[in-house]
Design an enzyme around this catalytic site. Structure first.
Site, PDB file in Angstrom:
ATOM      1  N   CYS A 143       8.395   5.407  -5.182  1.00  0.00           N
ATOM      2  CA  CYS A 143       8.988   4.070  -5.059  1.00  0.00           C
ATOM      3  C   CYS A 143      10.129   3.928  -6.090  1.00  0.00           C
ATOM      4  CB  CYS A 143       8.241   2.935  -5.252  1.00  0.00           C
ATOM      5  SG  CYS A 143       8.966   1.277  -5.054  1.00  0.00           S
TER       6      CYS A 143
ATOM      7  N   CYS B 116      11.952  -0.419  -0.014  1.00  0.00           N
ATOM      8  CA  CYS B 116      11.529  -0.780  -1.530  1.00  0.00           C
ATOM      9  C   CYS B 116      11.551  -2.439  -1.569  1.00  0.00           C
ATOM     10  CB  CYS B 116      12.444  -0.081  -2.419  1.00  0.00           C
ATOM     11  SG  CYS B 116      11.811  -0.031  -4.060  1.00  0.00           S
TER      12      CYS B 116
END
Length: 413
Positions: A168, A348
């Site tokens: 991430c 994200c």
């Protein structure tokens, strides 16, 4: 190597890793072909929903809700081999385990995730969880991030991001936004110097999302330091050392004092992948990025953070990759043409303040791939609801159980 002792040591499919990718792809395969004999090789007895650790660090989620027993998430029809993989013999269709056993497979799925290399930052391991040094990338440390945020009234707060690849890519700055938002609401932000040090040259890799993120950088009066890589932490004296690279490639080491330091560790493929015949030059498991099949071993597929596909390494990417691997692996097994290709989808959810998220969804070439008919660059409360409430529920009740919601893939035709 000794043969596996408790069962016949040959499986239709062996899955390396019991994380999001491993559990999800196993469940999806068993939904399609319930008779398959599938073994999951996974040494850990806990399974974590890691995307919520950012929220834990911002005081918006209970850490206990992010962990479950591995035994409770392994699909009932799969065989759990609680051992660590240490290597492969792909020419012999064998996976070697740390306990001396070897497991034979007809097809192999490689998805053990990537390793957090804390040791690559000098002095970090000795000071994690104390002296104001924390990280949302660890189950035990995310609550400490929130403790530090709540108790900091003045001083300097440093947030770091290492070189890619990392899990991430937005998480390092998400920690900064949530802490800064708390300080803003508590009217202490004017007394706190916030700085984001990233080893990269840009704030975020998809250009469309940089302008709205910069608005929040300005709101929180945060200083950005690009090409600034954390290399050493002196926790006792609260000094962080960074290697700063200039435009000509010259590196200067700079020491920065801190009162709070949120560290994102460098991340690498596990040694048993990077030193195996399956790896590419970067150490990741090599795949064709569109089919997720290994280019040299046609009975091997890989997905998740350890595969070499150049997509964002997120649980959302796993969700789409699961379908690609399940469909293409069965097509290979049954001598059919591949019908699905992966478009590089990753997501994200950028938590820019408590209650608002920029839902960044994108694929190969930074192409925007929004799921919902909203402007993805605008922070929204709806996206916060997705991040904090819906996505965790979908993860435990959908993705890990082989229910392929929100996973439409691209057809080869």
């Amino acid at each position: 190597m000794a043969a596996a002792s408790n069962w016949s040591n040959s499986f239709d499919i062996v899955v390396i890793g019991g994380g999001a990718a491993g559990i999800g792809v196993t469940a999806s395969l068993l939904h399609r072909r319930p008779a398959l004999r599938i073994a999951i090789i996974e040494p850990c007895d806990k399974h974590y929903y890691q995307p919520a650790w950012t929220l834990v660090g911002g005081g918006a989620y209970d850490i206990a809700q992010t962990a479950r027993n591995m035994a409770d998430v392994i699909p009932p029809k799969a065989e759990w081999v609680q051992a660590a993989a240490i290597g492969f013999e792909p020419d012999n269709n064998l996976d070697n385990l740390a306990d001396g056993r070897s497991i034979s497979y007809r097809q192999l799925i490689v998805c053990p995730g990537i390793r957090l290399a804390w040791e690559k930052i000098e002095g970090l391991q000795e000071t994690l969880g104390k002296n104001g040094v924390t990280s949302n990338y660890h189950f035990d440390l995310a609550p400490y991030t929130w403790y530090l945020t709540k108790n900091l009234r003045s001083g300097k707060a440093l947030f770091t991001q290492p070189l890619m690849p990392i899990k991430c890519a937005g998480a390092p700055q998400k920690a900064m936004y949530l802490s800064s938002d708390y300080w803003l609401r508590q009217h202490t932000l004017d007394d706190i110097e916030v700085e984001f040090n990233t080893a990269g040259a840009v704030l975020f890799g998809v250009a469309d999302f940089v302008p709205p993120l910069m608005e929040y950088v300005k709101r929180y009066h945060a200083k950005l330091a690009f090409n600034s890589n954390l290399v050493k932490v002196d926790g006792t004296n609260k000094i962080a050392s960074f290697d700063i690279k200039d435009s000509e490639g010259n590196v200067t080491r700079i020491e920065k004092p801190f009162d709070m330091l949120h560290v994102v560790p460098p991340q690498v493929a596990p040694d048993f992948i990077s030193k195996s015949p399956l790896s590419d030059a970067s150490g990741l498991c090599e795949v064709n990025p569109k089919t997720l099949q290994h280019p040299r071993y046609s009975n091997i597929f890989s997905l998740g953070d350890v595969c070499s596909s150049p997509n964002a390494k997120t649980a959302a990417a796993d969700r789409k990759q699961i379908v690609i691997v399940a469909e293409n692996l069965l097509a290979a097994k049954e001598a059919r043409e591949f019908s699905n290709i992966y478009d590089g989808y990753g997501a994200c959810p950028l938590t820019v303040e408590n209650g608002k998220v920029i839902l960044a969804e994108f694929g190969f070439g930074a192409k925007l791939l929004p799921t919902f008919p909203l402007n993805p660059t605008v922070p929204s409360r709806f996206a916060w609801f997705l991040k904090a409430k819906l996505f965790p529920w979908l993860y435990w009740n959908g993705m890990l159980k082989g229910r392929e919601w929100l996973t439409r893939s691209t057809s080869m035709s």
